[in-house]
Design a protein around this motif. Structure first.
Motif, short mmCIF file in Angstrom:
data_model
loop_
_atom_site.label_atom_id
_atom_site.label_comp_id
_atom_site.label_asym_id
_atom_site.label_seq_id
_atom_site.Cartn_x
_atom_site.Cartn_y
_atom_site.Cartn_z
N SER A 67 75.56 39.19 12.38
CA SER A 67 74.99 38.81 13.69
C SER A 67 75.04 37.31 13.91
N PHE A 68 74.57 36.53 12.93
CA PHE A 68 74.55 35.07 13.10
C PHE A 68 75.96 34.50 13.16
N TYR A 69 76.89 35.10 12.43
CA TYR A 69 78.28 34.64 12.47
C TYR A 69 78.86 34.81 13.87
N PHE A 70 78.67 35.99 14.45
CA PHE A 70 79.21 36.24 15.78
C PHE A 70 78.44 35.47 16.86
N LEU A 71 77.14 35.26 16.64
CA LEU A 71 76.38 34.42 17.57
C LEU A 71 76.89 32.98 17.52
N SER A 72 77.21 32.51 16.31
CA SER A 72 77.75 31.16 16.17
C SER A 72 79.11 31.05 16.85
N ILE A 73 79.93 32.10 16.72
CA ILE A 73 81.24 32.11 17.39
C ILE A 73 81.07 32.01 18.90
N SER A 74 80.09 32.75 19.43
CA SER A 74 79.86 32.74 20.88
C SER A 74 79.39 31.38 21.37
N GLU A 75 78.74 30.61 20.51
CA GLU A 75 78.19 29.32 20.91
C GLU A 75 79.13 28.15 20.61
N SER A 76 79.81 28.19 19.44
CA SER A 76 80.57 27.02 19.01
C SER A 76 82.03 27.28 18.71
N GLY A 88 80.41 16.74 5.35
CA GLY A 88 81.40 17.55 6.04
C GLY A 88 80.82 18.25 7.25
N VAL A 89 79.61 18.80 7.11
CA VAL A 89 78.95 19.47 8.24
C VAL A 89 78.66 18.47 9.35
N THR A 90 78.27 17.25 8.97
CA THR A 90 77.99 16.20 9.95
C THR A 90 79.25 15.88 10.78
N LEU A 91 80.38 15.75 10.09
CA LEU A 91 81.63 15.47 10.79
C LEU A 91 82.08 16.66 11.64
N LEU A 92 81.94 17.86 11.08
CA LEU A 92 82.39 19.05 11.79
C LEU A 92 81.62 19.29 13.07
N THR A 93 80.30 19.11 12.99
CA THR A 93 79.44 19.42 14.14
C THR A 93 79.21 18.22 15.06
N GLU A 94 79.68 17.04 14.64
CA GLU A 94 79.56 15.81 15.43
C GLU A 94 78.12 15.45 15.78
N VAL A 95 77.22 15.70 14.83
CA VAL A 95 75.81 15.36 15.07
C VAL A 95 75.58 13.86 15.06
N TYR A 96 76.56 13.11 14.57
CA TYR A 96 76.41 11.65 14.48
C TYR A 96 76.59 10.98 15.85
N LYS A 97 77.09 11.69 16.83
CA LYS A 97 77.29 11.09 18.15
C LYS A 97 75.95 10.91 18.86
N ALA A 98 75.75 9.77 19.41
CA ALA A 98 74.46 9.44 20.02
C ALA A 98 74.12 10.36 21.18
N ASP A 99 75.12 10.64 22.04
CA ASP A 99 74.83 11.45 23.22
C ASP A 99 74.77 12.94 22.91
N GLY A 100 75.40 13.34 21.79
CA GLY A 100 75.39 14.75 21.41
C GLY A 100 76.10 15.64 22.40
N SER A 101 77.05 15.09 23.15
CA SER A 101 77.70 15.85 24.21
C SER A 101 78.50 17.03 23.68
N ASN A 102 79.10 16.89 22.49
CA ASN A 102 79.92 17.95 21.94
C ASN A 102 79.19 18.80 20.90
N MET A 103 77.91 18.50 20.70
CA MET A 103 77.16 19.20 19.67
C MET A 103 76.45 20.41 20.26
N ASN A 104 76.62 21.55 19.64
CA ASN A 104 75.95 22.77 20.05
C ASN A 104 74.95 23.15 18.97
N VAL A 105 73.69 22.85 19.23
CA VAL A 105 72.65 23.05 18.21
C VAL A 105 72.54 24.51 17.80
N LEU A 106 72.58 25.42 18.79
CA LEU A 106 72.46 26.84 18.48
C LEU A 106 73.65 27.32 17.65
N GLY A 107 74.85 26.86 18.00
CA GLY A 107 76.03 27.26 17.25
C GLY A 107 75.95 26.81 15.81
#
Length: 307
Positions: free
Chosen positions: A99-108, A150-169
């Motif tokens: 469930s969480f895998y497919f939910l993550s796919i739907s979000e990110s 690696g997770v930080t780079l993959l999810t782009e959480v380091y960006k100040a505006d967070g425009s490309n970051m999907n927290v739920l995903g």
């Protein structure tokens, strides 16, 4: 002219150089899991919910495992309470993972979701530390630190505006990994009391019961007459039944260290599917994060399995 007689030692060297059928089975299972993530992405684009997709994946898996149990009922352990207890926990782990895998796919997207789920061995390490089953070392914590980078780079959480970051995903992807860790632990202890086919049959029955209401009975029936039913069946065959059976038989003939490396085929194939078929785009930093995560987790898994 007579050929020299080969000694047992030389025969062992020849076998070591020969491709292992178990490695091929593990590789095939990993590819099946990777493709199942891509197929789930297609189904989500068609409007089907993650819980429904997980339900069908588990339903077809249950058919495969129960058939296996009927054909090979010896040492099932179905009369043991501990088998049912550990299988129940394993089933909850599978339900959460699907469930969480497919939910993550739907979000990110497939690429990010598959890579985050591959962090499962890190959760296994952390749980082992808490239960004192694994000794914490500096090298292990360095490895965990690399995965965090690696997770930080993959999810782009380091960006100040967070425009490309999907927290739920991100959250769903990490929860998929944590759920997989629960399944790994529970399945390991369940095998002390019964056969893999009995454990998986109980586990996937638990998945169906758990996901029946979230999947919505009306949607389950509607899917039976939909144009996407062949895709749902293919997802279940690849990701629910065939892959698990191939993996279990492959592990019998493959060293765990090798299996850990071969399992890389899952997130890589899923990511390629996401980029090539679903048109997902990844920045250079995100690709770097994927490489860091996959390499680090694989090295930790290899070191652990060798011990």
């Amino acid at each position: 002219m007579r050929q020299p007689i080969r000694t047992h030692k030389s025969l062992r060297k020849i076998r070591a150089k020969t491709p292992n059928s178990g490695t091929f089975l593990v590789f095939s299972a990993a590819i099946c899991w990777g493709l199942s993530g891509g197929i789930a992405g297609l189904l989500i684009e068609e409007g089907w919910g993650p819980f429904l997709i997980s339900f069908y994946r588990a339903a077809i898996g249950l058919i495969a495992f129960s058939s296996w149990l009927i054909l090979a009922p010896a040492k099932s352990g179905l009369h043991k309470k501990k088998l049912w207890l550990w299988s129940l926990l394993a089933g909850l782990g599978v339900a959460g993972n699907f469930s969480f895998y497919f939910l993550s796919i739907s979000e990110s997207g497939v690429s990010i979701a598959a890579t985050l789920m591959y962090c499962a061995p890190i959760f296994v390490y952390l749980l082992s530390f808490l239960l004192k089953l694994e000794k914490p070392t500096l090298l292990k914590f360095i490895g965990i630190g690399f995965v965090v980078v690696g997770v930080t780079l993959l999810t782009e959480v380091y960006k100040a505006d967070g425009s490309n970051m999907n927290v739920l995903g991100i959250l769903f992807g990490l929860l998929a990994g944590a759920s997989l860790a629960l399944f790994i632990f529970s399945f390991k202890y369940a095998t002390r009391h019964g056969s893999p086919q009995s454990i998986l049959s109980i586990s996937f029955l638990v998945v169906l019961i758990t996901l029946f209401v979230p999947s919505q009975p009306s949607s389950i029936i509607a899917a039976l007459v939909s144009e996407q039913l062949p895709l749902l069946i293919l997802l279940g065959v690849l990701g629910g039944g065939t892959s698990f059976i191939l993996y279990l038989f492959g592990l019998r003939k493959t060293a765990p260290a090798i299996a850990s490396v071969v399992a890389l085929a899952e997130p890589i194939s899923a990511s390629l599917f996401g980029v090539v078929v679903l048109g997902e785009q990844l920045a250079i930093a995100q690709l770097t994060g994927i490489v860091i995560i996959l390499v680090t987790v694989t090295l930790l898994s290899v070191a652990s399995s060798r011990r």
